[in-house]
Motif scaffolding. Structure first.
Motif, short mmCIF file in Angstrom:
data_model
loop_
_atom_site.label_atom_id
_atom_site.label_comp_id
_atom_site.label_asym_id
_atom_site.label_seq_id
_atom_site.Cartn_x
_atom_site.Cartn_y
_atom_site.Cartn_z
N PHE A 23 15.18 61.52 23.52
CA PHE A 23 15.96 60.56 22.74
C PHE A 23 15.16 60.17 21.51
CE2 PHE A 23 16.90 56.18 21.54
CZ PHE A 23 18.29 56.17 21.47
N THR A 31 21.63 53.20 16.21
CA THR A 31 21.84 54.30 17.16
C THR A 31 22.51 53.75 18.40
OG1 THR A 31 19.87 55.45 16.34
CG2 THR A 31 20.72 56.11 18.50
N ILE A 33 24.05 54.19 22.27
CA ILE A 33 24.01 54.94 23.52
C ILE A 33 25.33 54.70 24.23
CG2 ILE A 33 22.81 55.28 25.71
CD1 ILE A 33 20.31 54.06 24.41
N LYS A 41 22.98 54.43 30.90
CA LYS A 41 22.77 53.84 29.58
C LYS A 41 21.77 52.68 29.62
CE LYS A 41 27.13 52.85 29.03
NZ LYS A 41 27.62 53.38 30.35
N ALA A 208 24.14 57.01 14.39
CA ALA A 208 23.85 58.11 15.31
C ALA A 208 24.33 57.71 16.69
CB ALA A 208 22.36 58.44 15.32
N CYS A 210 24.13 58.80 20.99
CA CYS A 210 23.60 59.57 22.12
C CYS A 210 24.57 59.37 23.28
CB CYS A 210 22.21 59.10 22.50
SG CYS A 210 21.53 59.89 23.99
N VAL A 217 21.55 63.80 28.85
CA VAL A 217 22.15 63.76 27.52
C VAL A 217 23.16 64.89 27.39
CG1 VAL A 217 21.72 63.99 25.05
CG2 VAL A 217 20.11 62.70 26.47
N GLN A 220 24.01 64.55 21.12
CA GLN A 220 23.37 63.60 20.21
C GLN A 220 23.66 64.03 18.79
OE1 GLN A 220 19.38 61.77 21.15
NE2 GLN A 220 19.16 63.56 22.44
N VAL A 226 29.57 63.87 17.70
CA VAL A 226 29.56 63.55 19.13
C VAL A 226 30.93 63.11 19.62
CG1 VAL A 226 28.57 62.05 20.90
CG2 VAL A 226 27.12 62.98 19.06
#
Length: 261
Positions: A23, A31, A33, A41, A208, A210, A217, A220, A226
Protein backbone atom coordinates in the motif's frame (compact mmCIF):
# COMPACT_ATOMS: atom_id res chain seq x y z
CA UNK A 1 7.33 12.37 1.22
CA UNK A 2 4.95 9.43 1.35
CA UNK A 3 3.54 6.47 3.22
CA UNK A 4 4.91 3.16 2.01
CA UNK A 5 3.76 -0.23 3.33
CA UNK A 6 5.14 -3.55 2.12
CA UNK A 7 4.21 -7.16 2.89
CA UNK A 8 1.73 -6.21 5.62
CA UNK A 9 0.22 -9.31 7.19
CA UNK A 10 -2.08 -9.32 10.22
CA UNK A 11 -3.22 -12.56 11.86
CA UNK A 12 -5.96 -13.34 14.36
CA UNK A 13 -4.99 -16.75 15.63
CA UNK A 14 -4.35 -18.89 12.57
CA UNK A 15 -6.42 -16.72 10.24
CA UNK A 16 -4.74 -14.03 8.15
CA UNK A 17 -6.93 -10.92 8.21
CA UNK A 18 -4.50 -9.17 5.85
CA UNK A 19 -2.15 -11.04 3.53
CA UNK A 20 1.03 -9.45 2.14
CA UNK A 21 -0.52 -6.04 1.53
CA UNK A 22 1.40 -3.48 -0.49
CA UNK A 23 0.00 0.00 0.00
CA UNK A 24 1.20 3.51 -0.71
CA UNK A 25 -0.14 7.03 -0.24
CA UNK A 26 1.33 10.34 -1.27
CA UNK A 27 1.36 13.70 0.48
CA UNK A 28 -0.83 16.30 -1.20
CA UNK A 29 -3.37 13.56 -1.91
CA UNK A 30 -6.42 11.97 -0.33
CA UNK A 31 -6.13 8.18 -0.57
CA UNK A 32 -9.31 6.19 0.10
CA UNK A 33 -9.41 2.58 1.29
CA UNK A 34 -12.66 0.96 0.15
CA UNK A 35 -14.14 -2.51 0.01
CA UNK A 36 -17.01 -4.67 1.27
CA UNK A 37 -17.68 -5.31 4.94
CA UNK A 38 -15.02 -7.52 6.51
CA UNK A 39 -12.48 -6.88 3.77
CA UNK A 40 -9.86 -5.57 6.21
CA UNK A 41 -10.11 -1.81 5.73
CA UNK A 42 -9.97 -0.80 9.39
CA UNK A 43 -7.38 -3.47 10.11
CA UNK A 44 -5.15 -2.05 7.39
CA UNK A 45 -5.52 1.48 8.74
CA UNK A 46 -4.68 0.33 12.27
CA UNK A 47 -1.63 -1.56 10.97
CA UNK A 48 -0.46 1.52 9.06
CA UNK A 49 -0.49 3.67 12.20
CA UNK A 50 1.07 0.98 14.40
CA UNK A 51 -1.97 0.30 16.59
CA UNK A 52 -1.96 -3.48 16.07
CA UNK A 53 0.81 -6.06 15.60
CA UNK A 54 1.67 -6.73 11.97
CA UNK A 55 4.54 -8.18 10.00
CA UNK A 56 6.08 -6.24 7.15
CA UNK A 57 7.26 -2.66 6.85
CA UNK A 58 5.45 0.68 7.16
CA UNK A 59 7.47 3.82 6.47
CA UNK A 60 6.00 7.28 7.07
CA UNK A 61 7.97 10.16 5.57
CA UNK A 62 10.85 7.73 5.16
CA UNK A 63 10.90 6.53 8.78
CA UNK A 64 9.91 3.06 9.99
CA UNK A 65 6.72 3.38 12.05
CA UNK A 66 7.58 0.37 14.22
CA UNK A 67 10.81 2.04 15.37
CA UNK A 68 9.35 5.49 16.04
CA UNK A 69 8.73 6.86 19.52
CA UNK A 70 5.02 7.43 20.33
CA UNK A 71 5.55 11.15 20.83
CA UNK A 72 7.27 11.39 17.45
CA UNK A 73 4.37 9.63 15.73
CA UNK A 74 1.84 11.83 17.52
CA UNK A 75 3.63 14.90 16.19
CA UNK A 76 3.33 13.70 12.59
CA UNK A 77 0.02 11.89 12.32
CA UNK A 78 -3.43 12.09 13.83
CA UNK A 79 -5.82 9.12 13.89
CA UNK A 80 -9.62 9.35 13.86
CA UNK A 81 -11.20 6.01 14.90
CA UNK A 82 -14.65 4.84 13.85
CA UNK A 83 -15.99 5.59 17.31
CA UNK A 84 -14.62 6.73 20.65
CA UNK A 85 -16.29 6.25 24.02
CA UNK A 86 -15.31 8.14 27.16
CA UNK A 87 -15.81 6.75 30.67
CA UNK A 88 -15.84 10.15 32.36
CA UNK A 89 -17.95 13.29 31.68
CA UNK A 90 -15.47 15.37 29.71
CA UNK A 91 -16.55 18.63 28.15
CA UNK A 92 -16.07 19.16 24.43
CA UNK A 93 -13.19 21.59 24.96
CA UNK A 94 -11.44 19.09 27.26
CA UNK A 95 -11.68 16.37 24.59
CA UNK A 96 -10.24 18.62 21.90
CA UNK A 97 -7.46 19.86 24.16
CA UNK A 98 -6.25 16.25 24.45
CA UNK A 99 -5.29 16.50 20.78
CA UNK A 100 -3.68 19.87 21.29
CA UNK A 101 -1.47 18.54 24.09
CA UNK A 102 -0.50 15.45 22.06
CA UNK A 103 0.76 17.43 19.06
CA UNK A 104 3.33 20.14 18.50
CA UNK A 105 1.07 23.16 18.90
CA UNK A 106 0.27 23.06 22.63
CA UNK A 107 1.22 26.73 22.99
CA UNK A 108 -1.48 27.79 20.54
CA UNK A 109 -4.36 27.82 23.01
CA UNK A 110 -6.92 29.15 20.53
CA UNK A 111 -6.65 26.13 18.24
CA UNK A 112 -9.51 24.18 19.88
CA UNK A 113 -11.93 27.00 19.10
CA UNK A 114 -10.61 27.24 15.55
CA UNK A 115 -11.01 23.48 15.11
CA UNK A 116 -14.57 23.59 16.48
CA UNK A 117 -15.42 26.33 14.02
CA UNK A 118 -13.95 24.28 11.18
CA UNK A 119 -16.17 21.28 11.95
CA UNK A 120 -19.26 23.43 12.48
CA UNK A 121 -19.51 23.20 16.27
CA UNK A 122 -18.72 26.70 17.47
CA UNK A 123 -20.28 27.33 20.86
CA UNK A 124 -20.11 23.69 21.94
CA UNK A 125 -17.05 24.16 24.16
CA UNK A 126 -18.85 23.64 27.49
CA UNK A 127 -21.24 20.89 26.34
CA UNK A 128 -20.63 17.44 27.78
CA UNK A 129 -19.31 15.03 25.15
CA UNK A 130 -21.66 12.21 26.26
CA UNK A 131 -24.70 14.44 25.68
CA UNK A 132 -23.93 14.94 21.99
CA UNK A 133 -25.37 12.95 19.10
CA UNK A 134 -23.18 10.37 17.40
CA UNK A 135 -22.50 12.69 14.49
CA UNK A 136 -21.59 15.56 16.78
CA UNK A 137 -19.23 13.32 18.76
CA UNK A 138 -17.56 12.29 15.51
CA UNK A 139 -16.99 15.92 14.57
CA UNK A 140 -15.59 16.68 18.02
CA UNK A 141 -13.13 13.82 17.58
CA UNK A 142 -12.12 15.19 14.19
CA UNK A 143 -11.51 18.60 15.80
CA UNK A 144 -9.30 16.84 18.37
CA UNK A 145 -7.29 15.18 15.61
CA UNK A 146 -6.97 18.42 13.64
CA UNK A 147 -5.54 20.17 16.71
CA UNK A 148 -2.94 17.43 16.99
CA UNK A 149 -1.63 17.91 13.43
CA UNK A 150 -2.94 21.38 12.63
CA UNK A 151 -0.29 22.28 10.08
CA UNK A 152 -0.36 20.09 6.94
CA UNK A 153 3.30 20.93 6.38
CA UNK A 154 5.73 21.29 9.27
CA UNK A 155 9.51 21.70 9.06
CA UNK A 156 9.38 20.83 5.38
CA UNK A 157 7.63 17.49 5.89
CA UNK A 158 3.94 16.60 5.54
CA UNK A 159 1.66 15.81 8.46
CA UNK A 160 -0.89 13.02 8.07
CA UNK A 161 -4.55 12.39 8.84
CA UNK A 162 -5.75 8.78 9.17
CA UNK A 163 -9.54 8.73 9.15
CA UNK A 164 -11.63 5.60 9.76
CA UNK A 165 -15.08 6.12 8.23
CA UNK A 166 -15.10 9.86 9.00
CA UNK A 167 -18.60 10.46 7.57
CA UNK A 168 -20.38 7.26 8.62
CA UNK A 169 -22.77 8.87 11.13
CA UNK A 170 -23.26 12.22 9.41
CA UNK A 171 -26.02 13.70 7.26
CA UNK A 172 -25.20 14.56 3.66
CA UNK A 173 -24.39 18.22 4.36
CA UNK A 174 -21.91 17.37 7.09
CA UNK A 175 -20.50 14.53 5.01
CA UNK A 176 -19.60 17.02 2.30
CA UNK A 177 -18.21 19.43 4.89
CA UNK A 178 -15.91 16.82 6.43
CA UNK A 179 -14.70 15.62 3.04
CA UNK A 180 -13.91 19.20 2.07
CA UNK A 181 -11.82 19.56 5.24
CA UNK A 182 -9.90 16.40 4.35
CA UNK A 183 -9.41 17.46 0.73
CA UNK A 184 -8.23 20.93 1.79
CA UNK A 185 -5.74 19.39 4.23
CA UNK A 186 -4.26 17.38 1.36
CA UNK A 187 -4.28 20.37 -1.00
CA UNK A 188 -2.22 22.35 1.54
CA UNK A 189 0.51 19.69 1.59
CA UNK A 190 -0.63 17.04 4.05
CA UNK A 191 -1.39 13.39 3.46
CA UNK A 192 -4.84 11.91 4.09
CA UNK A 193 -5.72 8.22 4.27
CA UNK A 194 -9.42 7.54 4.78
CA UNK A 195 -11.45 4.35 5.11
CA UNK A 196 -14.62 4.95 3.11
CA UNK A 197 -17.89 3.12 2.44
CA UNK A 198 -19.58 5.66 0.21
CA UNK A 199 -18.25 5.12 -3.30
CA UNK A 200 -19.84 8.32 -4.63
CA UNK A 201 -18.01 10.43 -2.05
CA UNK A 202 -14.87 8.45 -2.79
CA UNK A 203 -15.16 9.22 -6.49
CA UNK A 204 -15.79 12.90 -5.75
CA UNK A 205 -12.92 13.54 -3.35
CA UNK A 206 -10.24 10.83 -3.55
CA UNK A 207 -7.08 11.28 -5.56
CA UNK A 208 -6.23 7.58 -5.22
CA UNK A 209 -8.19 4.46 -4.23
CA UNK A 210 -7.14 1.13 -2.74
CA UNK A 211 -9.84 -1.57 -3.02
CA UNK A 212 -9.67 -4.49 -0.60
CA UNK A 213 -11.51 -7.80 -0.55
CA UNK A 214 -10.92 -10.75 1.79
CA UNK A 215 -7.77 -9.16 3.21
CA UNK A 216 -6.06 -8.63 -0.14
CA UNK A 217 -5.69 -5.70 -2.54
CA UNK A 218 -7.92 -6.07 -5.58
CA UNK A 219 -6.99 -2.80 -7.29
CA UNK A 220 -5.11 0.43 -6.66
CA UNK A 221 -4.94 3.60 -8.67
CA UNK A 222 -6.92 6.68 -9.62
CA UNK A 223 -10.68 6.56 -8.97
CA UNK A 224 -11.35 6.21 -12.72
CA UNK A 225 -9.09 3.16 -12.81
CA UNK A 226 -10.50 1.39 -9.74
CA UNK A 227 -14.18 2.31 -9.70
CA UNK A 228 -15.18 0.42 -12.82
CA UNK A 229 -18.05 -1.95 -13.58
CA UNK A 230 -15.95 -5.10 -13.60
CA UNK A 231 -13.76 -4.37 -10.60
CA UNK A 232 -16.65 -3.26 -8.38
CA UNK A 233 -18.90 -6.15 -9.43
CA UNK A 234 -16.24 -8.68 -8.52
CA UNK A 235 -15.38 -6.95 -5.24
CA UNK A 236 -18.93 -6.55 -3.95
CA UNK A 237 -20.35 -9.79 -5.41
CA UNK A 238 -23.28 -8.04 -7.05
CA UNK A 239 -23.83 -6.45 -10.48
CA UNK A 240 -22.75 -2.82 -10.37
CA UNK A 241 -22.67 -0.26 -13.14
CA UNK A 242 -20.88 3.06 -12.96
CA UNK A 243 -22.73 6.16 -14.20
CA UNK A 244 -25.97 4.28 -14.84
CA UNK A 245 -29.22 5.78 -13.55
CA UNK A 246 -31.75 3.53 -11.79
CA UNK A 247 -35.32 3.03 -13.14
CA UNK A 248 -37.06 6.35 -13.60
CA UNK A 249 -39.62 5.75 -10.84
CA UNK A 250 -36.89 5.50 -8.14
CA UNK A 251 -35.58 8.78 -6.65
CA UNK A 252 -31.92 9.20 -7.57
CA UNK A 253 -29.76 11.76 -5.74
CA UNK A 254 -26.48 12.83 -7.30
CA UNK A 255 -24.47 15.01 -4.86
CA UNK A 256 -21.48 15.38 -7.20
CA UNK A 257 -22.44 18.91 -8.18
CA UNK A 258 -22.11 20.03 -4.56
CA UNK A 259 -18.83 18.22 -3.94
CA UNK A 260 -16.27 20.98 -4.30
CA UNK A 261 -18.41 24.12 -4.03
Amino acid sequence: MSLEARNITVRLGRRAVLSNIAFSAQARALTAIVGPNGSGKTTLLRALVGEIPATGSVRLNGEEVADAKPWALAARRGVLPQAASLAFPFSVIEVITMGLEAGRHAARRTLPQQALQQVGLSGYEDRFYQELSGGEQQRVQLARVLCQVWEPMLDGAPSWLFLDEPVASLDIGHQLGIMRIAADYAARGGGVVAVMHDLNLTAMFADAVCLLKDGAVQAQGKPQEVLTNGILTRAYDCPLRVNAAPPSDIPFLLPQAAGRI
